[in-house]
Scaffold this motif. Structure first.
Motif, mmCIF file in Angstrom:
data_model
loop_
_atom_site.group_PDB
_atom_site.id
_atom_site.type_symbol
_atom_site.label_atom_id
_atom_site.label_comp_id
_atom_site.label_asym_id
_atom_site.label_seq_id
_atom_site.Cartn_x
_atom_site.Cartn_y
_atom_site.Cartn_z
ATOM 1 N N GLU A 131 0.914 -1.165 0.033
ATOM 2 C CA GLU A 131 0.267 0.071 -0.178
ATOM 3 C C GLU A 131 0.824 1.264 -0.055
ATOM 4 O O GLU A 131 0.866 2.106 1.030
ATOM 5 C CB GLU A 131 -0.977 -0.096 1.198
ATOM 6 C CG GLU A 131 -1.978 -1.225 1.262
ATOM 7 C CD GLU A 131 -2.975 -0.778 0.127
ATOM 8 O OE1 GLU A 131 -4.110 -0.178 0.503
ATOM 9 O OE2 GLU A 131 -2.726 -1.354 -1.036
ATOM 10 N N LYS A 136 2.500 2.102 -6.474
ATOM 11 C CA LYS A 136 1.742 1.742 -7.441
ATOM 12 C C LYS A 136 1.403 2.325 -8.552
ATOM 13 O O LYS A 136 1.184 1.989 -9.751
ATOM 14 C CB LYS A 136 0.158 1.836 -6.420
ATOM 15 C CG LYS A 136 0.019 0.463 -5.330
ATOM 16 C CD LYS A 136 -1.402 0.545 -4.489
ATOM 17 C CE LYS A 136 -1.304 -0.617 -3.584
ATOM 18 N NZ LYS A 136 -1.610 -1.714 -4.210
ATOM 19 N N SER A 154 -6.574 -3.436 -12.626
ATOM 20 C CA SER A 154 -7.287 -3.462 -11.468
ATOM 21 C C SER A 154 -6.205 -3.440 -10.350
ATOM 22 O O SER A 154 -5.231 -4.307 -10.365
ATOM 23 C CB SER A 154 -8.185 -4.656 -11.341
ATOM 24 O OG SER A 154 -8.718 -4.693 -10.146
ATOM 25 N N SER A 155 -6.682 -2.902 -9.128
ATOM 26 C CA SER A 155 -5.791 -2.625 -7.927
ATOM 27 C C SER A 155 -6.507 -3.348 -6.966
ATOM 28 O O SER A 155 -7.859 -3.478 -6.684
ATOM 29 C CB SER A 155 -5.388 -1.162 -7.773
ATOM 30 O OG SER A 155 -4.931 -1.061 -6.427
ATOM 31 N N SER A 156 -5.744 -3.847 -6.049
ATOM 32 C CA SER A 156 -6.106 -4.729 -4.776
ATOM 33 C C SER A 156 -6.293 -3.765 -3.705
ATOM 34 O O SER A 156 -6.338 -4.187 -2.218
ATOM 35 C CB SER A 156 -5.378 -5.758 -4.630
ATOM 36 O OG SER A 156 -5.476 -6.669 -5.752
ATOM 37 N N THR A 157 -5.919 -2.382 -3.836
ATOM 38 C CA THR A 157 -5.580 -1.492 -2.659
ATOM 39 C C THR A 157 -6.930 -1.618 -1.594
ATOM 40 O O THR A 157 -8.001 -1.576 -2.241
ATOM 41 C CB THR A 157 -5.547 0.049 -3.038
ATOM 42 O OG1 THR A 157 -5.128 0.629 -1.915
ATOM 43 C CG2 THR A 157 -6.528 0.500 -3.974
ATOM 44 N N PRO A 162 -9.170 5.784 -6.115
ATOM 45 C CA PRO A 162 -8.698 5.610 -7.574
ATOM 46 C C PRO A 162 -8.415 6.867 -8.154
ATOM 47 O O PRO A 162 -7.618 6.940 -9.142
ATOM 48 C CB PRO A 162 -9.915 4.973 -8.024
ATOM 49 C CG PRO A 162 -10.717 4.414 -6.956
ATOM 50 C CD PRO A 162 -10.339 5.013 -5.787
ATOM 51 N N VAL A 177 -10.598 -0.416 -9.019
ATOM 52 C CA VAL A 177 -10.150 -0.933 -7.662
ATOM 53 C C VAL A 177 -10.955 -2.174 -7.444
ATOM 54 O O VAL A 177 -12.217 -2.134 -7.589
ATOM 55 C CB VAL A 177 -9.889 -0.101 -6.456
ATOM 56 C CG1 VAL A 177 -9.974 -0.794 -5.189
ATOM 57 C CG2 VAL A 177 -9.107 1.022 -6.647
ATOM 58 N N HIS A 179 -11.172 -4.452 -4.601
ATOM 59 C CA HIS A 179 -10.593 -4.686 -3.160
ATOM 60 C C HIS A 179 -10.932 -6.070 -2.625
ATOM 61 O O HIS A 179 -12.587 -5.954 -2.257
ATOM 62 C CB HIS A 179 -10.822 -3.472 -2.237
ATOM 63 C CG HIS A 179 -10.481 -3.618 -0.717
ATOM 64 N ND1 HIS A 179 -11.395 -3.506 0.191
ATOM 65 C CD2 HIS A 179 -9.351 -4.123 -0.234
ATOM 66 C CE1 HIS A 179 -10.865 -3.697 1.258
ATOM 67 N NE2 HIS A 179 -9.633 -4.340 1.107
ATOM 68 N N GLU A 223 -16.025 7.029 -5.204
ATOM 69 C CA GLU A 223 -15.064 6.865 -4.166
ATOM 70 C C GLU A 223 -15.054 7.306 -2.989
ATOM 71 O O GLU A 223 -15.657 8.740 -3.023
ATOM 72 C CB GLU A 223 -13.587 7.242 -4.598
ATOM 73 C CG GLU A 223 -13.407 8.749 -5.058
ATOM 74 C CD GLU A 223 -12.122 8.836 -5.696
ATOM 75 O OE1 GLU A 223 -11.367 7.963 -6.170
ATOM 76 O OE2 GLU A 223 -11.571 10.056 -5.583
#
Length: 353
Positions: A131, A136, A154-157, A162, A177, A179, A223
């Motif tokens: 993180e 990133k 795609s992000s796993s944050t 975003p 994202v 998650h 978001e």
């Protein structure tokens, strides 16, 4: 899939193995962990960690080919060995997801040291690095320069917005994202959080993909700091902390309130449906209990510091139950995962309503 890359496509441009004999490359996983993150630089020295391994197992359970990307071969080798061990154990316990055997699923997962080779033919790229916003952003900037116009980035944050994570990218409409909840293999929730410019088709494709691999995606419509799950989680933690800090309840009994009270109920229905069922509908509940709720909520205190005497008190209470050495913590996590596995099996056997 970019023109000329030769894969056969089905719904949303991906094809599962199913009972067929051909495979489509769905996902490239860019994996990470703090142990190999080089502080002071932006070089993505990446460890194939728990979240990334879980994603790989989930995608393979849906019959999709997966490439794990890392810059260190040993990290890939270790990740593949752990995935093999975990899948075999899941198969032995009857908890392996999907219709394919462990060996069939394992054959779908490979490693790659070259990022361009890793993303070749991929329709979904799932980033799983630490993180760290700058790390990133550097990775997504690199991906932005090599992917086509139909690849989901795609992000796993769990906490980075975003709008900050994907700022300035050419392919921002393809960014989202996704998650997961730890541990992802046993907890199916995935929060889908778009950038303000993310295309609706990107959200729809990602939502469909998550359902395809057995996850439960939710659409976060815009978001917000902490997304949804962590905002709810932090609200509970905050009040739990205040109740212990003010001497209302012991740390052990506080956890019992959740594990033996709210927790089991919320494993099947959420707080809003709970309101609905605890009266003659939601309107009835609000009319009956609204003033009482507001009265209690006005007594909530300020945001705790999560330090000092209360932190020590909570730490000591938790260590009495689970000593904080690696062996005891690992054993307790395994017990937790076994409980979650059995709960997931129970929920799958319950009639859908």
């Amino acid at each position: 899939m970019p023109e000329g890359r030769g894969a056969r496509s089905g719904p949303h441009g991906v094809v599962g193995v199913g009972t067929g004999t051909w495979r489509t490359h769905l996902a490239c996983l860019i994996l990470g962990g703090m142990r190999s993150f080089r502080r002071g630089t932006l070089e993505p020295s990446l460890l194939s960690g728990l979240i990334g391994r879980s994603w790989a197992m989930l995608f393979a359970s849906g019959g999709f080919r997966v490439k794990l990307y890392d810059i260190e071969q040993q990290q890939i080798t270790d990740a593949l060995e752990i995935i093999r061990r975990d899948m075999k154990l899941l198969e032995q316990s009857g908890s392996l997801k999907g219709s394919l055997s462990a060996e069939q699923q394992l054959s779908l997962i490979t490693g790659c040291l070259n990022i361009q080779e890793a993303v070749e033919g991929a329709m979904h790229i799932q980033e799983c690095v630490p993180e760290d916003l700058e790390l990133k952003k550097k990775i997504f900037a690199q991906l932005d320069g090599i992917v086509g116009d139909d690849v989901v980035l795609s992000s796993s944050t769990s906490c980075l917005l975003p709008s900050k994570l994907f700022a300035g990218l050419v392919h921002v409409k393809q960014c989202i994202v996704a998650h997961p909840v730890n541990p992802p293999y046993y907890l199916p929730l995935v929060e889908l959080v778009p950038h303000p410019e993310t295309a609706a088709a990107t959200v729809d494709r990602t939502h469909a993909l998550m359902q395809k691999i057995g996850q439960s995606p939710v659409r976060v419509l815009r978001e917000v700091e902490g997304f949804v799950l962590n905002r709810l989680q932090y609200a509970v933690i905050s009040e739990a902390w205040r109740l212990v800090q003010e001497g209302i309840v012991s740390p052990g009994d506080l956890d019992l309130v959740m594990s033996q009270g709210l927790g089991p109920r919320y494993a099947f229905i959420g707080p809003l449906e709970t309101m609905h069922l605890n009266a003659e509908g939601t309107s009835s509940y609000c009319a009956r209990y609204g003033e009482s709720m507001k009265h209690v909520l006005k007594t909530f205190g300020p945001i705790p510091e999560f330090s000092g005497a209360t932190a020590e008190k909570v730490h000591q209470a938790m260590c009495m139950k689970v000593p904080d050495d690696p062996e005891h913590l690992a054993a307790r996590r395994r017990w937790r995962d076994q409980c979650l596995m059995r709960l997931a099996k129970l929920k799958s056997q319950m009639p859908s309503q």
